[in-house]
Design an enzyme around this catalytic site. Structure first.
Site, PDB file in Angstrom:
ATOM      1  N   GLY A  11       1.797 -17.776  -4.169  1.00  0.00           N
ATOM      2  CA  GLY A  11       1.004 -16.874  -3.347  1.00  0.00           C
ATOM      3  C   GLY A  11       1.542 -16.662  -1.949  1.00  0.00           C
ATOM      4  O   GLY A  11       0.810 -16.267  -1.043  1.00  0.00           O
ATOM      5  N   LEU A  87       2.422  -5.654 -17.523  1.00  0.00           N
ATOM      6  CA  LEU A  87       1.110  -5.024 -17.697  1.00  0.00           C
ATOM      7  C   LEU A  87       1.249  -3.675 -18.367  1.00  0.00           C
ATOM      8  O   LEU A  87       2.240  -2.973 -18.166  1.00  0.00           O
ATOM      9  CB  LEU A  87       0.459  -4.787 -16.335  1.00  0.00           C
ATOM     10  CG  LEU A  87      -0.167  -5.959 -15.619  1.00  0.00           C
ATOM     11  CD1 LEU A  87      -0.616  -5.511 -14.231  1.00  0.00           C
ATOM     12  CD2 LEU A  87      -1.339  -6.513 -16.392  1.00  0.00           C
ATOM     13  N   HIS A 101      10.236  -6.712  -5.810  1.00  0.00           N
ATOM     14  CA  HIS A 101      11.299  -7.367  -6.575  1.00  0.00           C
ATOM     15  C   HIS A 101      12.359  -7.881  -5.608  1.00  0.00           C
ATOM     16  O   HIS A 101      12.742  -7.173  -4.680  1.00  0.00           O
ATOM     17  CB  HIS A 101      11.920  -6.362  -7.554  1.00  0.00           C
ATOM     18  CG  HIS A 101      12.952  -6.974  -8.438  1.00  0.00           C
ATOM     19  ND1 HIS A 101      12.620  -7.778  -9.511  1.00  0.00           N
ATOM     20  CD2 HIS A 101      14.308  -6.913  -8.412  1.00  0.00           C
ATOM     21  CE1 HIS A 101      13.739  -8.183 -10.101  1.00  0.00           C
ATOM     22  NE2 HIS A 101      14.764  -7.676  -9.454  1.00  0.00           N
ATOM     23  N   GLU A 171      11.090  -9.295   2.371  1.00  0.00           N
ATOM     24  CA  GLU A 171       9.894  -8.940   1.597  1.00  0.00           C
ATOM     25  C   GLU A 171       8.656  -8.910   2.489  1.00  0.00           C
ATOM     26  O   GLU A 171       7.773  -8.062   2.310  1.00  0.00           O
ATOM     27  CB  GLU A 171       9.669  -9.942   0.465  1.00  0.00           C
ATOM     28  CG  GLU A 171      10.674  -9.840  -0.665  1.00  0.00           C
ATOM     29  CD  GLU A 171      10.389 -10.860  -1.770  1.00  0.00           C
ATOM     30  OE1 GLU A 171       9.212 -11.228  -1.968  1.00  0.00           O
ATOM     31  OE2 GLU A 171      11.346 -11.280  -2.430  1.00  0.00           O
TER      32      GLU A 171
END
Length: 194
Positions: A11, A87, A101, A171
């Site tokens: 997380g 998904l 990514h 990121e």
């Protein structure tokens, strides 16, 4: 704008979004693993959590259950943040699911390319640069329109760990930037219809 974050592990990306000034509220965190540390981070921030496992939900039921929870929470945007399951994105959420990514897609993407596997592949290929990509997710791994890419240098003495650390710093900038872009696309006037 209401966001759901889907995760499978620590997380860290969720924590980054909690700590950043983004034009959105995280209203739901879903994990496919009951022991994901990210669930603890969410609970500490007062964000409701759910666990949806592949074992308990076979085939299409897995994605259907996740998006039922997302709809119930009145989510505008789903952010995959280290979510390691593919998904099936329903029509009503097409274009409203983001993925981050740890490489410069289209390079080093696809099934099995996650975490250290990506950084090891970058180093083995002798690349001079790497980075991260935030893209609109589709029903294929690491496909879909690219929103934001951030580049980092690959240094001669890099290991998968040292490269991963620099990519994660990128990121931390890229995901909030992509969410701001999506907020301006979904709500050009600056307010939702809530």
């Amino acid at each position: 704008m209401h966001i759901a974050v889907l995760l499978s592990g620590s997380g860290r990306s969720l924590q980054n979004l909690i700590d950043r000034d983004i034009p959105a509220k995280i209203v739901l965190v879903i994990s496919d693993k009951s022991d994901a540390i990210g669930l603890e981070r969410a609970l500490q921030a007062g964000i409701p959590t759910h666990v949806v496992t592949r074992k308990e939900h076979t085939g299409e039921q897995f994605s259907q259950r996740i998006f039922a929870l997302v709809r119930a929470a009145k989510v505008d945007l789903v952010c995959l943040a280290g979510f390691l399951q593919l998904l099936t994105i329903p029509e009503d959420f097409a274009g409203r699911v983001l993925n981050i990514h740890p490489a410069l897609l289209p390079k080093f993407g696809g099934h099995g390319m996650y975490g250290h596997h990506v950084h090891e592949a970058v180093l083995a290929a002798g690349e001079n640069t790497s980075g991260c990509t935030v893209h609109i997710a589709t029903n294929e791994y690491d496909r879909g329109p690219i929103l934001v890419q951030k580049e980092v240098l690959v240094l001669p003495d890099d290991t998968a760990d040292t490269l991963a650390a620099r990519v994660f710093e990128a990121e931390c900038e890229a995901y909030p930037e992509a969410i701001k872009l999506m907020a301006s696309r979904l709500y050009p006037s600056g307010t939702s219809s809530r």
